[in-house]
Design a protein around this motif. Structure first.
Motif, PDB file in Angstrom:
ATOM      1  N   ASP A 200     -34.822 -13.125 -53.767  1.00 55.76           N
ATOM      2  CA  ASP A 200     -34.903 -13.736 -55.164  1.00 55.76           C
ATOM      3  C   ASP A 200     -35.922 -14.787 -55.076  1.00 55.76           C
ATOM      4  OD1 ASP A 200     -33.389 -11.703 -56.420  1.00 55.76           O
ATOM      5  OD2 ASP A 200     -31.528 -13.231 -56.549  1.00 55.76           O
ATOM      6  N   ALA A 201     -35.688 -15.789 -53.790  1.00 61.29           N
ATOM      7  CA  ALA A 201     -36.408 -16.777 -53.588  1.00 61.29           C
ATOM      8  C   ALA A 201     -37.794 -16.626 -53.029  1.00 61.29           C
ATOM      9  CB  ALA A 201     -35.754 -17.810 -52.675  1.00 61.29           C
ATOM     10  N   THR A 228     -41.761 -18.935 -49.856  1.00 62.58           N
ATOM     11  CA  THR A 228     -40.890 -18.744 -50.785  1.00 62.58           C
ATOM     12  C   THR A 228     -41.735 -19.250 -52.319  1.00 62.58           C
ATOM     13  OG1 THR A 228     -40.460 -21.218 -50.517  1.00 62.58           O
ATOM     14  CG2 THR A 228     -39.021 -19.384 -49.621  1.00 62.58           C
ATOM     15  N   LEU A 250     -30.499 -18.047 -58.799  1.00 58.39           N
ATOM     16  CA  LEU A 250     -31.916 -19.264 -58.455  1.00 58.39           C
ATOM     17  C   LEU A 250     -32.422 -19.796 -59.879  1.00 58.39           C
ATOM     18  CD1 LEU A 250     -34.300 -18.148 -56.144  1.00 58.39           C
ATOM     19  CD2 LEU A 250     -35.181 -18.468 -58.629  1.00 58.39           C
ATOM     20  N   ASP A 252     -35.700 -22.295 -61.509  1.00 59.58           N
ATOM     21  CA  ASP A 252     -36.678 -22.978 -61.208  1.00 59.58           C
ATOM     22  C   ASP A 252     -37.302 -23.311 -62.527  1.00 59.58           C
ATOM     23  OD1 ASP A 252     -37.430 -20.006 -61.796  1.00 59.58           O
ATOM     24  OD2 ASP A 252     -39.265 -20.748 -61.242  1.00 59.58           O
ATOM     25  N   LEU A 262     -37.658 -25.277 -57.218  1.00 65.16           N
ATOM     26  CA  LEU A 262     -36.790 -24.073 -57.145  1.00 65.16           C
ATOM     27  C   LEU A 262     -35.589 -24.230 -56.175  1.00 65.16           C
ATOM     28  CD1 LEU A 262     -38.291 -20.296 -56.751  1.00 65.16           C
ATOM     29  CD2 LEU A 262     -36.739 -21.484 -54.896  1.00 65.16           C
ATOM     30  N   GLY A 264     -32.030 -21.921 -55.013  1.00 68.21           N
ATOM     31  CA  GLY A 264     -31.150 -20.890 -55.238  1.00 68.21           C
ATOM     32  C   GLY A 264     -30.406 -20.722 -53.986  1.00 68.21           C
ATOM     33  N   ASN A 293     -32.062 -21.821 -50.436  1.00 68.41           N
ATOM     34  CA  ASN A 293     -33.193 -22.166 -50.579  1.00 68.41           C
ATOM     35  C   ASN A 293     -33.463 -23.433 -51.484  1.00 68.41           C
ATOM     36  OD1 ASN A 293     -33.267 -19.112 -49.644  1.00 68.41           O
ATOM     37  ND2 ASN A 293     -35.083 -20.101 -48.921  1.00 68.41           N
ATOM     38  N   LYS A 295     -37.194 -25.838 -52.957  1.00 74.48           N
ATOM     39  CA  LYS A 295     -38.512 -25.874 -52.736  1.00 74.48           C
ATOM     40  C   LYS A 295     -39.152 -26.906 -53.856  1.00 74.48           C
ATOM     41  CE  LYS A 295     -42.965 -23.802 -51.760  1.00 74.48           C
ATOM     42  NZ  LYS A 295     -43.674 -22.579 -51.688  1.00 74.48           N
ATOM     43  N   SER A 309     -40.142 -27.416 -48.612  1.00 73.38           N
ATOM     44  CA  SER A 309     -39.026 -26.557 -48.616  1.00 73.38           C
ATOM     45  C   SER A 309     -37.881 -26.469 -47.696  1.00 73.38           C
ATOM     46  CB  SER A 309     -39.670 -25.085 -48.598  1.00 73.38           C
ATOM     47  OG  SER A 309     -40.413 -25.063 -47.516  1.00 73.38           O
ATOM     48  N   TYR A 311     -34.176 -24.530 -46.045  1.00 71.77           N
ATOM     49  CA  TYR A 311     -33.254 -23.437 -46.058  1.00 71.77           C
ATOM     50  C   TYR A 311     -32.056 -23.567 -45.237  1.00 71.77           C
ATOM     51  CZ  TYR A 311     -31.784 -19.046 -44.178  1.00 71.77           C
ATOM     52  OH  TYR A 311     -30.970 -17.790 -43.988  1.00 71.77           O
TER      53      TYR A 311
END
Length: 783
Positions: A200-201, A228, A250, A252, A262, A264, A293, A295, A309, A311
């Motif tokens: 998804d990301a 991403t 997620l 954004d 963003l 998620g 994640n 960003k 970003s 993670y």
């Protein structure tokens, strides 16, 4: 007489027109929401018929006379844009085009944009479609990036439940996996059942199966780039999915006009599903993981952008018994991009990646925790310069600091009888400089050449043992030790890494490509198992473990049919490897202060042929991939007692000669679709006993030849039905249901076969991770 005057008049008019000055229109094409450069966009000037195509940075250049023009901008996956331009001198512009929402006839997994497979000088490259990934039948109902990639020619795994992936006979640690530019040292959740990054990301996924660009180094097999998505600039969006094993969410959107976000996450709860498996070891196991994640992207103007970003992932897994495994990854990437001029761009990155695992012993009186980790800190800068549409240059440099802890064992609780033991950490530095150019020599010939120089040094503090030179290394043959202070160089390595690619156009829709590359790798994953496991650990190159070096040659034929609807490719490759790490029989790897005494130097070679054909148009689409691939290794040692299979080449643990993958998708009425995957591969090598002998009057199995046998062949069929609730391609709130069955005919594919002696007899046991079909239901929502 008068008519003879026409010729001089026309000649004068032509000379006058040619004498009119031409001006340069330079610019960049960006995606309207994310601001991401659009590669391969076509620009067409309606008034003159002139045109060009954007490069990998979305940049273009056109030579036009003064005047007013309309330009059409088209690209695969984007709505057509039209811009009106008045040109009276050199001018720099920025164009934005919007992404197009596809209906159910979008493509499967494609090597490139239509026509790009034979037009691009790069070869052995795979691009993954994120929307289509969510409609593929996958294990346990979760869209999975790595499992989709393993359906491609030349990409495989060691088996179900195996972490990592293998490319063209390369080992799992020989793949450079980058998330927003930062390396991932672990790519799987749940011991290989899931990719550790949620699809998804992810904006895009690109896999280079060899000969990757000169700006990347540090691995000898393949390069996997995952980027991403940036947050939506137009408004806030929410998406996610729910399945019996995991939940994803997620969000954004824009924080301000120049700043987007963003964020998620995903959480999994597979324990109760594992109780339904027919295998006792899986039924009694416990598992949990999560990942997330985030960003932030800030664009102060059209020429500059800053993105941050991050993670994080966490896994825990408990096998039957009293041992708990846990591992985590932490990644951060800070990037500044500046379009200094329309033809000059600078990217600067600061990167961090850390991977750590722990093993907890839970037996009463023997409670402990064993820790291991690797930390990677990097700074890099890249400069992209376009001399003209026919000539592009890239230069850059990077520097890396490594810190590795191979093992730290500590007792837990005052009543534990475990003795503490901590290995000395390892530290190293790595740097690189590169230059790469791509030159369109003629419409039929393109050359891409790169040269990279990498320099490495292990540094202190470090203790280095010396051994007797005329006998095999062992703790008993240590003669001395040398102590190195902090940051003092211990062992340097380095060298040139040339890269070369040539594309020759053979016809209107066909080409021949040739590629050569040399790559170096300075860190190693120590594991004597086929697949990545929680007890594997990393180590840096040192005096006794030199850096790996690989040379790969590849040649390919590419042909498109039916206006690029059908793509065909045939590639052959050969790779030689030096300084591989192999292991002595009965090697002790964990908490070994003299690890070099159990490691053996080896060389390898991998070669094969890959054939692929795909159809991307119509209601019935699909792809067929076949690879004949060999991966062999030979131990290099002058001591006969350490030789494996008498020094001859033998199949590596990931050697699979035949791999076949068939994917198909059928678009049905009412936005339903049906998908199916069939997978077949030769079984992995195994070592079976070839006799027995008596030791202290007890029979012992004898294993004399390593990897001389194989487990049975692997094959399975997956199917799924998908329902998209969109009424048209402009609808922004919709859902997608996916109903799938993994391993439809419930084949008990063996992961391994092992032997034991019971009541005086030798018995074999076959271990299958998935011994039955696995149904799944996934609900994905978007609003």
């Amino acid at each position: 007489m008068i008519r003879y005057l026409y010729l001089p008049a026309l000649l004068i008019a032509s000379i006058t027109a040619m004498a009119q000055p031409r001006h340069e229109l330079r610019g960049v094409v960006l995606e309207s929401v994310s601001g991401k450069p659009v590669r391969g966009a076509n620009l067409y000037v309606n008034q003159t018929g002139a045109g060009t195509t954007t490069d990998s940075l979305g940049q273009f250049a056109l030579q036009l006379r003064a005047g007013t023009f309309s330009l059409d901008i088209t690209a695969v996956g984007y709505a057509m844009g039209r811009e009106n331009i008045t040109l009276s001198g050199d001018r720099a512009v920025t164009f934005r085009i919007a992404s197009r929402v596809f209906e159910l006839d979008e493509v499967e997994i494609r090597a490139r944009e239509p026509g790009g497979n034979f037009q691009d000088v790069r070869m052995s490259q795979i691009l993954l479609s994120m929307p289509q990934l969510k409609k593929m039948p996958v294990v346990l109902g979760e869209p999975d990036i790595l499992r989709a990639l393993t359906l491609q020619a030349g990409v495989s795994t060691a088996g179900e439940g195996a972490g990592g992936f293998n490319v063209r006979g390369g080992r799992a640690d020989q793949n450079l996996v980058l998330l927003d530019g930062a390396p991932l040292f672990n790519t799987s959740h749940l011991l290989g059942f899931f990719t550790n990054v949620s699809s998804d990301a992810v904006q895009d996924v690109t896999l280079f199966k060899g000969g990757f660009p000169a700006q990347y180094g540090g691995r000898v097999s393949s390069l996997l780039l995952m980027n991403t998505r940036a947050g939506n600039r137009e408004g806030w969006r929410v998406s996610g999915g729910v399945s019996p094993i995991s939940t994803r969410l997620l969000v954004d959107g824009p924080i301000s006009r120049k700043l987007t976000l963003l964020a998620g996450g995903r959480i999994a709860y597979p324990t109760y599903i594992m109780r339904l498996f027919p295998t006792n070891s899986v039924q009694q196991s416990r598992a949990f993981f999560y990942d997330g994640n985030i960003k932030l992207q800030y664009s102060p103007n059209e020429r500059n952008a800053v993105s941050l970003s991050a993670y994080r992932s966490q896994d825990s897994f408990q096998f039957p018994g009293d041992t708990l495994y846990g591992w985590q990854s932490n990644v951060a990437s800070l990037k500044w991009s500046s379009l200094i001029r329309p033809n000059l761009q600078l990217n600067v990155n600061a990167l961090y990646s850390g991977f750590a695992y722990h093993i907890d012993g839970l037996d009463e009186g023997l409670t402990f925790r064993l820790n291991s980790y690797i930390r990677h800190r990097e700074v890099k800068a890249d400069l992209f310069y376009t001399l003209a549409r026919k000539h592009r240059i890239q230069v850059g440099a990077n520097g890396i600091l490594y810190q590795v802890q191979k093992g730290d064992l500590q007792p837990i609780g005052s009543e534990s009888n475990v003795n503490p033991q901590r290995l000395e950490p390892e530290n190293a530095r790595e740097g690189g400089l590169y230059l790469q150019t791509e030159w369109l020599v003629s419409p039929a010939l393109t050359v891409q050449a790169g040269l990279r120089y990498s320099l490495y040094s292990q540094v202190g503090p470090q203790t280095v043992y010396k051994y007797e030179p005329s006998v095999p290394r062992s703790p008993e043959t240590i003669t001395d030790s040398v102590q190195y202070k902090a940051n003092q160089p211990v062992q340097p390595y380095g060298g040139w890494e040339p890269r070369l690619g040539i594309r020759l156009q053979l016809g209107a829709a066909s080409s021949l490509k040739v590629n050569y590359s040399r790559m170096r790798q300075y860190i190693h994953l120590i594991s004597n198992t086929t697949a990545i496991t929680p007890i594997d650990f990393w180590k840096v190159s040192d005096r006794y473990v030199p850096n790996q070096i690989a040379d790969q040659f590849a040649v390919g034929l590419f042909q498109n049919l039916r206006d690029n609807a059908i793509e065909m490719s045939l590639e052959a490759y050969y790779r030689s490897l030096n300084n591989l790490v192999e292991y002595r029989n009965g090697a002790t790897l964990l908490l070994n202060r003299t690890l070099e005494t159990d490691l053996l130097p080896a060389k390898g070679r991998a070669y094969g042929i890959e054939f692929s054909i795909s159809n991307s148009r119509g209601r019935l689409t699909g792809q067929f991939n076949y690879a004949y691939a060999r991966s062999l290794v030979a131990v290099q040692t002058t001591f006969s007692e350490l030789q494996v299979n008498r020094g001859a080449y033998y199949p590596s643990t990931i050697d699979r000669p035949h791999i076949l993958n068939l994917q198909t998708r059928w678009a049905l009425p009412y936005n339903w679709s049906f998908s199916a995957n069939f997978v077949y591969s030769t079984g992995i090598p195994a070592t079976y006993p070839d006799g027995q002998y008596l030791f202290n009057e007890e029979p012992v199995l004898n294993y004399s030849r390593r990897n001389a046998d194989r487990v049975p062949d692997y094959h399975r069929l997956d199917v799924s039905f998908s329902k998209d609730t969109r009424r048209n391609n402009r609808q922004t709130r919709y859902s997608i249901w996916n109903l799938g069955i993994y391993n439809l005919y419930a084949r008990k594919n063996p992961y391994s076969i092992y032997f034991t002696r019971n009541y005086g007899q030798t018995r074999s046991y076959r271990l299958a991770v998935f011994g039955t079909l696995i149904p799944s239901v996934t609900y994905n929502f978007y609003f």
